[in-house]
Design an enzyme around this catalytic site. Structure first.
Site, PDB file in Angstrom:
ATOM      1  N   HIS A  36      -1.112 -16.560  -4.361  1.00 55.68           N
ATOM      2  CA  HIS A  36      -0.576 -15.775  -5.462  1.00 55.68           C
ATOM      3  C   HIS A  36      -1.077 -16.227  -6.824  1.00 55.68           C
ATOM      4  O   HIS A  36      -1.475 -15.392  -7.633  1.00 55.68           O
ATOM      5  CB  HIS A  36       0.938 -15.658  -5.440  1.00 55.68           C
ATOM      6  CG  HIS A  36       1.377 -14.538  -6.329  1.00 55.68           C
ATOM      7  ND1 HIS A  36       1.314 -13.222  -5.960  1.00 55.68           N
ATOM      8  CD2 HIS A  36       1.769 -14.519  -7.621  1.00 55.68           C
ATOM      9  CE1 HIS A  36       1.666 -12.448  -6.961  1.00 55.68           C
ATOM     10  NE2 HIS A  36       1.953 -13.206  -7.991  1.00 55.68           N
ATOM     11  N   HIS A  38      -1.533  -1.477  -4.074  1.00 63.01           N
ATOM     12  CA  HIS A  38      -1.036  -2.274  -5.197  1.00 63.01           C
ATOM     13  C   HIS A  38      -2.124  -3.160  -5.790  1.00 63.01           C
ATOM     14  O   HIS A  38      -2.361  -3.158  -6.988  1.00 63.01           O
ATOM     15  CB  HIS A  38       0.145  -3.126  -4.733  1.00 63.01           C
ATOM     16  CG  HIS A  38       0.397  -4.330  -5.574  1.00 63.01           C
ATOM     17  ND1 HIS A  38       0.891  -4.256  -6.851  1.00 63.01           N
ATOM     18  CD2 HIS A  38       0.184  -5.653  -5.344  1.00 63.01           C
ATOM     19  CE1 HIS A  38       0.991  -5.468  -7.363  1.00 63.01           C
ATOM     20  NE2 HIS A  38       0.562  -6.333  -6.471  1.00 63.01           N
ATOM     21  N   PHE A  39      -2.807  -3.922  -4.934  1.00 58.78           N
ATOM     22  CA  PHE A  39      -3.723  -4.886  -5.553  1.00 58.78           C
ATOM     23  C   PHE A  39      -5.020  -4.251  -6.025  1.00 58.78           C
ATOM     24  O   PHE A  39      -5.768  -4.880  -6.769  1.00 58.78           O
ATOM     25  CB  PHE A  39      -3.909  -6.157  -4.727  1.00 58.78           C
ATOM     26  CG  PHE A  39      -4.617  -6.029  -3.413  1.00 58.78           C
ATOM     27  CD1 PHE A  39      -5.947  -5.650  -3.350  1.00 58.78           C
ATOM     28  CD2 PHE A  39      -3.965  -6.364  -2.235  1.00 58.78           C
ATOM     29  CE1 PHE A  39      -6.601  -5.577  -2.141  1.00 58.78           C
ATOM     30  CE2 PHE A  39      -4.617  -6.291  -1.024  1.00 58.78           C
ATOM     31  CZ  PHE A  39      -5.926  -5.900  -0.973  1.00 58.78           C
ATOM     32  N   HIS A  40      -5.261  -3.005  -5.646  1.00 56.11           N
ATOM     33  CA  HIS A  40      -6.371  -2.328  -6.315  1.00 56.11           C
ATOM     34  C   HIS A  40      -5.990  -1.953  -7.751  1.00 56.11           C
ATOM     35  O   HIS A  40      -6.867  -1.780  -8.591  1.00 56.11           O
ATOM     36  CB  HIS A  40      -6.825  -1.095  -5.526  1.00 56.11           C
ATOM     37  CG  HIS A  40      -7.781  -1.445  -4.421  1.00 56.11           C
ATOM     38  ND1 HIS A  40      -7.381  -1.904  -3.195  1.00 56.11           N
ATOM     39  CD2 HIS A  40      -9.146  -1.446  -4.382  1.00 56.11           C
ATOM     40  CE1 HIS A  40      -8.435  -2.162  -2.442  1.00 56.11           C
ATOM     41  NE2 HIS A  40      -9.517  -1.894  -3.133  1.00 56.11           N
ATOM     42  N   TYR A  50      -3.156 -14.673 -10.553  1.00 57.15           N
ATOM     43  CA  TYR A  50      -3.034 -14.967 -11.974  1.00 57.15           C
ATOM     44  C   TYR A  50      -4.330 -15.538 -12.531  1.00 57.15           C
ATOM     45  O   TYR A  50      -4.638 -15.348 -13.702  1.00 57.15           O
ATOM     46  CB  TYR A  50      -1.844 -15.892 -12.232  1.00 57.15           C
ATOM     47  CG  TYR A  50      -0.555 -15.136 -12.085  1.00 57.15           C
ATOM     48  CD1 TYR A  50      -0.141 -14.283 -13.093  1.00 57.15           C
ATOM     49  CD2 TYR A  50       0.193 -15.201 -10.929  1.00 57.15           C
ATOM     50  CE1 TYR A  50       1.000 -13.531 -12.954  1.00 57.15           C
ATOM     51  CE2 TYR A  50       1.336 -14.450 -10.781  1.00 57.15           C
ATOM     52  CZ  TYR A  50       1.737 -13.618 -11.793  1.00 57.15           C
ATOM     53  OH  TYR A  50       2.857 -12.858 -11.650  1.00 57.15           O
ATOM     54  N   ARG A  59      -1.898  -1.711   6.668  1.00 56.67           N
ATOM     55  CA  ARG A  59      -3.083  -2.112   5.929  1.00 56.67           C
ATOM     56  C   ARG A  59      -4.102  -2.648   6.922  1.00 56.67           C
ATOM     57  O   ARG A  59      -3.785  -2.846   8.100  1.00 56.67           O
ATOM     58  CB  ARG A  59      -2.736  -3.180   4.899  1.00 56.67           C
ATOM     59  CG  ARG A  59      -2.398  -4.523   5.528  1.00 56.67           C
ATOM     60  CD  ARG A  59      -1.858  -5.517   4.539  1.00 56.67           C
ATOM     61  NE  ARG A  59      -2.910  -6.036   3.659  1.00 56.67           N
ATOM     62  CZ  ARG A  59      -2.769  -7.148   2.909  1.00 56.67           C
ATOM     63  NH1 ARG A  59      -1.650  -7.819   2.942  1.00 56.67           N
ATOM     64  NH2 ARG A  59      -3.734  -7.558   2.140  1.00 56.67           N
ATOM     65  N   ARG A  60      -5.305  -2.918   6.458  1.00 56.15           N
ATOM     66  CA  ARG A  60      -6.335  -3.587   7.253  1.00 56.15           C
ATOM     67  C   ARG A  60      -6.573  -2.892   8.590  1.00 56.15           C
ATOM     68  O   ARG A  60      -6.791  -3.542   9.608  1.00 56.15           O
ATOM     69  CB  ARG A  60      -5.934  -5.026   7.549  1.00 56.15           C
ATOM     70  CG  ARG A  60      -5.610  -5.794   6.322  1.00 56.15           C
ATOM     71  CD  ARG A  60      -5.294  -7.218   6.622  1.00 56.15           C
ATOM     72  NE  ARG A  60      -5.715  -8.012   5.479  1.00 56.15           N
ATOM     73  CZ  ARG A  60      -5.560  -9.301   5.370  1.00 56.15           C
ATOM     74  NH1 ARG A  60      -5.015  -9.958   6.341  1.00 56.15           N
ATOM     75  NH2 ARG A  60      -5.984  -9.948   4.329  1.00 56.15           N
TER      76      ARG A  60
END
Lengths: 549, 46, 224, 161
Positions: free
Chosen positions: A225, A376-378, A229, A439-440
């Site tokens: 995580h 989300h992480f895109h 950041y 996912r994946r």
């Protein structure tokens, strides 16, 4: 004083090499993006890539490792070299040390790339054991990480030298925030270092028979995580420290900007269990604790939202924007660097909302391991971060090469293309994830797809195609600029925003390292120590390696 | 010097920022809340 | 003065947080989780006497489940019970008695006499290891399946499919250990270790020391 | 230093910070209520098993759904490349089912569609979660963690009658 400072040609070249490797990785990794998106939409192109690329998963691993790990790390270390030296107005204290770090990263990149390209490491960028990659994959990743550490040490020496020369002066914001980013990274990557060095590397070399998959996950998410950041903070450095200047304004609050960065150092690491909410080997109480800690790291992001938007409002009003929201129109939307970063910030709003949902303990059950997560992480790493880096490179590459940006208008269009593609793609991914799509997973091959997913999966493909155009337009513009033979010479001033208040007036405790570092270590010990010790004391190295691709 | 900056600052009230951020908060509550409702509707997991 | 108070506050904070941390790391006290209440029941044992859950209050009880026509399928489970029965004296349990109870899920066949014969054949000491069952099969299902959450099911050939599970219950009738499947250590070894942990808590968690045991529950300092 | 040091916070920003904290506290409270009052919980640590032998002895040697008592079931599910054992289970509506899931090889995921049952399957660990399903229908359970080439084909069905 900043205006007169100029990086030496050697330093510019050094930073430039970071960008070359970073953008090269990005342009290879992004090749696979549309292949995956098309696969979701029902068009599987992987069979046509045989025997060059063996499977969807080889493509997905390359996509994740090259884009999320390699591109970011190279771009960030390069960018931080600039912000540290330019902010401190002094050259690197030991340029050779930084060069050593950089070349370690390059060697690491090659060492990682070889097994990846040979399909010996299709384990995705999380490389969860007992799926076992070739040992050179783990070794290469280690070298990339250690190389970035060495570059970080180079920054610390530089800072120390500056501090000796400038006692009692507040560290200039862009350097200050860069150093915090690097320190946070070095603390955070201890997890992955422990995972690879004590478990995965000896295991893949056959020195130990088994791995402990649960402990490996705990190690990985110790790093996993804060890694987010590490990607995000350089974008924040630009949003706080540079974007206001580019937009024609000032940094609204220097002291709160500094406080936000300290909070990111303090809170970025001790919250990794929020990636393990559904893990069988972690007690629920610890998961809840980390959920609360994740909530608290949302606070500096809320601070950032205010400070950045207020700085932009100030800029817009300076440019003649009127009314409650008229200042938004007045911002320099014709500047590709500004446009890219503004659009990045807009997308990041939705990334933040999704992230808060992910972090919400039991709410996570609804979307854990679904397509929501890559959706989300895109929005975070592939929008907030990547678009900001694109925006940065629209002034950075002209600065480093001395050549004017090739067709700035096209660069503005490029940002909009990426923005539109990302909205379509990520929205579809979120929705289909809520409906339960994993996912994946090459969903085109899955036998259990309900009818109602199909429309959204088609949108995934369309969004992916648009993003593909956006990405290679970027690569084209950047390459056209860097390799132009007869470009107009550019005189680029590095945009460093002034603060509305003299930073020298910010409280002294915002410029002292020791208390914050002690706090950081203490919080990590409390939030992670007991569980880590439990898991290490009860380690059972029972899982042999599997190659299942 | 410092006094001058302060006075400059006094003139600027980030009202537009508040509007933008309130829209953000509203979106946050609606989107987060909708997932929360899905969670509740799916029943108990012990 | 204010400064002094502040330092005092910090010191206190460090002591509390550091103490809690050291407690979790070094685990001077370990406990077993309080899983849920054990079911209530009234059984008839091999001597034809009533055996209820109330009779077993104030002592530790280890349950397993089987039947006399079991054959070799029960060997492992019986061996573990026998091993524990023989080693009970060596355990540091203070004066707290331990009863082993095997509940048969074949009441139609397993009369007290047959249970008696079976008990003798596996070397059970009647003072420590009792065999019992309930005549009513549906009641039995609620006790073993519903209460102890242990599976068994009659097969067409008269045998039973079942799980050789153990359940450990403390003196208050709370389930403190479930041993449903082979974990990393052998069942008998783990259960005996757990009995000592239970006894330790029952004997020592009095007065101010009980705070430490409650803390151990709170910090999940569970014996492996 | 002669310059005046102060933490200058704009009143608008101060209120924003208050609002942010309030919002996060509210969300945390909502999550805690759902988790600890309504009982929508995440899995917690269970026992550890040996992935090398787990498929040979014990309940996972013969995985499946078993009735404990009327309306109460346990389901031992073994995940392996690239299938769940069992592939199909049938329970009456309103049943309470406790899942015990483990893997004998790599990591997998287990998500029972349209319910809150969603766990990671880690070899050497047992994922235990209990749910009650009232609504009759066919519920698909799918593998949600990359587990190799045929990962997309890994699923099963829970039929609630």
């Amino acid at each position: 004083m900043l205006e007169n400072y100029e990086l030496s040609p050697g330093e510019k070249k050094f930073i430039g090499w970071h960008l070359v490797f970073g953008i090269l990785a990005l342009s290879i990794g992004s090749l696979f993006g549309p292949l995956q998106a098309f696969e979701h939409a029902g068009l599987d192109l992987y069979p046509y890539l045989q025997p060059l690329f063996k499977s969807y998963y080889q493509g997905l691993t390359l996509h994740g490792v090259l884009n999320a790990l390699v591109f970011t790390t190279f771009f960030i270390t390069g960018f931080l070299t600039l912000t540290v030296t330019y902010g401190l107005t002094r050259p690197l204290r030991y340029p050779k040390l930084n060069a050593v770090g950089f070349w370690m990263m390059v060697v690491g990149l090659v060492t990682t790339a070889v097994p990846l390209l040979m399909d010996e490491a299709s384990v995705l960028y999380t490389f969860y054991p007992p799926m076992q990659a070739h040992w050179s994959f783990y070794l290469g990743l280690t070298l990339v990480v250690v190389g970035s550490w060495v570059e970080g040490w180079g920054f610390y020496y530089t800072y120390y030298a500056w501090r000796q020369e400038n006692k009692g002066v507040r560290t200039p914001f862009i350097s200050f925030s860069s150093l915090i980013t690097m320190v946070m990274w070095q603390i955070a990557t201890l997890g992955i270092a422990a995972e690879i060095l004590t478990m995965l590397l000896p295991w893949s070399l056959g020195w130990i028979d088994g791995a402990d998959p649960q402990l490996a996950r705990t190690y990985f998410w110790f790093t996993g995580h804060p890694l987010v950041y590490f990607w995000l903070l350089p974008a924040y450095i630009s949003w706080y420290g540079m974007l206001p200047k580019q937009a024609g304004g000032k940094l609204f609050s220097d002291s709160l900007a500094r406080l936000a960065f300290w909070l990111f150092l303090l809170l970025s690491v001790p919250l990794g269990f929020h990636h393990q909410f559904v893990d069988p080997g972690v007690p629920a109480g610890w998961k809840f604790l980390h959920a609360i800690l994740t909530y608290s790291v949302f606070l500096p992001s809320m601070l950032t939202a205010f400070t950045v938007v207020a700085s932009l409002e100030y800029a817009g009003r300076q440019r003649g924007g009127k009314g409650l929201l008229g200042w938004i129109r007045a911002l320099p939307w014709d500047d590709p660097s500004v446009t890219a970063q503004l659009l990045a910030a807009i997308l990041f709003v939705f990334g933040g909302i999704g992230g808060l949902t992910n972090a919400s303990y039991n709410v996570n059950l609804v979307i854990h391991n679904t397509a929501w997560v890559p959706g989300h992480f895109h929005l975070t790493v592939a929008s907030a971060v990547t678009m900001s880096f694109m925006g940065i490179s629209y002034w950075l590459i002209p600065y480093l090469t001395g050549k004017k940006l090739w067709k700035p208008k096209w660069a503005v269009i490029q940002s909009w293309i990426w923005f539109v593609g990302m909205i379509i793609f990520s929205n579809a991914m979120h929705v289909v994830g809520l409906l339960g799509a994993p996912r994946r997973t090459p969903l085109g091959l899955a036998p259990y797809i309900p009818e109602e997913w199909n429309g959204h999966l088609l949108r995934v493909g369309i969004g992916g195609a648009i993003m593909f155009v956006g990405m290679y337009l970027y690569v084209f513009i950047v390459a056209k600029t860097a390799f132009a033979k007869h470009a107009e010479p550019a005189t680029v001033e590095i945009p460093v925003a002034e603060a509305m208040h003299d930073p020298q007036e910010t409280p002294d405790w915002l410029d002292r390292w020791v208390p914050w570092l002690i706090g950081t270590v203490a919080l990590i010990l409390v939030a992670y120590g007991p569980q880590l010790i439990d898991q290490i004391a009860n380690i059972s190295l029972t899982s042999p390696g599997f190659k299942v691709w | 010097m410092a006094g001058h900056k302060d006075s400059e600052h006094e003139e600027f009230h980030p009202k537009g920022t508040i509007v933008v951020l309130l829209i953000f908060v509203l979106t946050l509550i609606i989107l987060w809340g909708s997932v929360y409702v899905i969670l509740l509707s799916r029943g108990v997991t012990v | 003065m204010k400064r002094f108070l502040l330092y005092g506050f910090y010191t206190l904070l460090i002591v509390v947080v550091g103490g809690a941390f050291a407690f979790k790391v070094f685990q001077p006290v370990q406990v077993l989780p309080r899983i849920r209440l054990a079911p209530g029941f009234a059984l008839i044992d091999q001597a034809g006497e009533r055996l209820t859950n109330e009779d077993l209050r104030g002592q530790f009880t280890l349950y397993n489940f089987g039947y006399t026509r079991c054959g070799s399928a029960c060997d492992l489970s019986n061996q573990s019970m026998r091993e524990m029965q023989d080693k009970l004296d060596e355990l540091a349990l203070g004066d707290i008695p331990v009863t082993l109870v095997t509940i048969s899920f074949d009441p139609e066949y397993d009369t007290p006499e047959r249970l008696q014969a079976y008990a003798e054949s596996v070397g059970a000491d009647p003072a420590r290891w009792r065999f019992a069952t309930i005549a009513d099969p549906s009641l039995l299902k609620y006790v073993i399946g519903g209460g102890f959450e242990t599976y068994y099911e009659a097969q067409d050939d008269g045998s039973f499919a079942f799980d050789p599970a153990f359940v450990l219950v403390d003196g208050w009738g709370i389930i403190r250990g479930e041993y449903r499947y082979q974990t990393m250590a052998s069942d008998a070894e783990r259960i005996m270790r757990h009995l000592e942990v239970l006894a330790d808590e029952a004997i020592n968690s009095k007065g101010s020391a009980s705070v430490a045991y409650e803390a151990a529950h709170y910090f999940l300092c569970y014996a492996p | 230093m002669t310059t005046k040091q102060s933490m200058h916070i704009d009143p608008y920003e101060k209120n924003w910070i208050r609002l942010s904290i309030g919002l996060l506290v509210m969300f945390a409270a909502a999550v805690a209520v759902a988790g600890f009052a309504l009982g929508i919980q995440v899995p917690t640590s269970e026992q550890r098993v040996d992935p090398k032998t787990v498929a040979e002895v014990g309940p996972w040697a013969n995985p499946g759904l078993r009735e404990l008592s009327p309306g109460k079931y346990e389901a031992y599910v073994l995940a392996q490349t690239w299938q769940f054992m069992p592939r199909e289970m049938t329970v009456p509506a309103g049943s309470e089912i406790t899942f015990y899931i483990t893997s004998k090889d790599v990591q997998h995921g287990f998500k029972l569609q349209d319910t809150n049952l969603n766990v990671q399957i880690v070899p050497g660990q047992v994922s235990k979660l209990t749910i009650t399903i009232d609504e009759p229908g066919e519920y698909t359970y799918i593998c949600t963690e990359y587990c190799g080439l045929a990962h997309a084909a890994m699923f099963g069905k829970l039929i609630v009658e």
